[in-house]
Enzyme design. Structure first.
Site, short mmCIF file in Angstrom:
data_model
loop_
_atom_site.label_atom_id
_atom_site.label_comp_id
_atom_site.label_asym_id
_atom_site.label_seq_id
_atom_site.Cartn_x
_atom_site.Cartn_y
_atom_site.Cartn_z
N ASN A 1 4.21 6.89 -91.24
CA ASN A 1 4.73 6.08 -92.34
C ASN A 1 6.25 5.99 -92.24
O ASN A 1 6.93 6.94 -91.81
CB ASN A 1 4.27 6.59 -93.71
CG ASN A 1 4.52 8.06 -93.96
OD1 ASN A 1 4.59 8.86 -93.03
ND2 ASN A 1 4.63 8.42 -95.22
N ILE A 2 6.76 4.83 -92.61
CA ILE A 2 8.19 4.54 -92.52
C ILE A 2 8.62 3.96 -93.86
O ILE A 2 8.22 2.85 -94.21
CB ILE A 2 8.48 3.54 -91.37
CG1 ILE A 2 7.92 4.07 -90.04
CG2 ILE A 2 9.98 3.27 -91.27
CD1 ILE A 2 7.85 3.03 -88.93
N GLU A 3 9.41 4.74 -94.61
CA GLU A 3 9.78 4.32 -95.96
C GLU A 3 11.08 3.52 -95.96
O GLU A 3 11.77 3.41 -94.93
CB GLU A 3 9.88 5.56 -96.86
CG GLU A 3 8.52 6.26 -96.95
CD GLU A 3 8.48 7.42 -97.92
OE1 GLU A 3 9.56 7.90 -98.34
OE2 GLU A 3 7.36 7.85 -98.26
N CYS B 1 2.72 2.09 -94.26
CA CYS B 1 1.89 3.28 -94.09
C CYS B 1 1.62 3.55 -92.61
O CYS B 1 1.71 2.64 -91.77
CB CYS B 1 0.55 3.12 -94.79
SG CYS B 1 0.65 2.99 -96.58
N GLU C 1 -1.22 4.11 -91.09
CA GLU C 1 -2.39 3.40 -90.56
C GLU C 1 -2.01 1.99 -90.13
O GLU C 1 -2.40 1.51 -89.07
CB GLU C 1 -3.49 3.30 -91.63
CG GLU C 1 -3.98 4.62 -92.16
CD GLU C 1 -3.22 5.07 -93.40
OE1 GLU C 1 -1.97 5.06 -93.39
OE2 GLU C 1 -3.88 5.43 -94.39
N CYS D 1 -4.68 4.16 -98.46
CA CYS D 1 -4.45 3.32 -99.64
C CYS D 1 -5.28 2.04 -99.53
O CYS D 1 -5.82 1.71 -98.46
CB CYS D 1 -2.97 2.99 -99.78
SG CYS D 1 -2.39 1.72 -98.63
N CYS E 1 -4.18 -0.49 -96.78
CA CYS E 1 -4.58 -0.08 -95.42
C CYS E 1 -6.08 -0.28 -95.22
O CYS E 1 -6.52 -0.67 -94.14
CB CYS E 1 -4.18 1.37 -95.16
SG CYS E 1 -2.39 1.54 -94.89
#
Ligand code: THU
Length: 136
Positions: free
Chosen positions: A46-48, A57, A59, A95, A98
């Site tokens: 995940n990359i915020e 996310c 996935e 989620c 995803c």
């Protein structure tokens, strides 16, 4: 398909990916490993983003990496997650967004594997993950 050895290897890769998670806001590191039917494994974390909605996310990172390289047929995806720096103690269910993206590329044999570690995991079908899914 995914035999046991394969699954353990995929789980290891997903766990390793949590190192790369960029999570300054939630502190929750997710890793994914996506097995394509051609045998290639696509990984994701995940990359915020400071604009929270721009976060991606783990996935979807893995799925978009594969699709952007022309690969669209998959056997399985492993997902693992826990607070950064901690070992997972519970499964990390994907989620809704995803699940919808997975369902776009999942055939009826696609497996969603939610793992805690290499010895503790459950295998779900796409239908279990996202019943009555939207499609065109
Ligand atoms: N996250 C994932 O990477 N995958 C999911 O399916 C659930 C949520 C990430 C997004 C965000 O960086 C953090 O977990 C907390 O929501």
């Amino acid at each position: 398909m995914t035999d046991k050895t394969n699954i353990r290897g995929l789980i290891r890769k997903a766990l390793e990916m949590r190192e790369f998670s960029y999570v300054p806001y939630s502190g929750f590191a997710v890793g994914a490993a996506l097995l394509a039917k051609n045998g290639t494994v696509y990984t994701g974390c995940n990359i915020e983003n400071a604009a929270y909605g721009a976060t991606i996310c783990a996935e979807r990172t893995a799925i978009f990496k594969a699709v952007s390289e022309g690969v669209k047929e998959f056997d399985a995806i492993v997902v693992v997650g826990a607070p950064k720096g901690e070992v997972p103690r519970a499964e990390c269910p994907p989620c809704g967004t995803c699940r919808q993206v997975m369902s776009e590329f999942a055939d009826k044999d696609f497996s969603v594997i939610l793992a805690v570690d290499e010895d503790h995991y459950h295998i779900y079908s796409m239908e279990e993950m996202l019943p009555h899914s939207f499609d065109l």
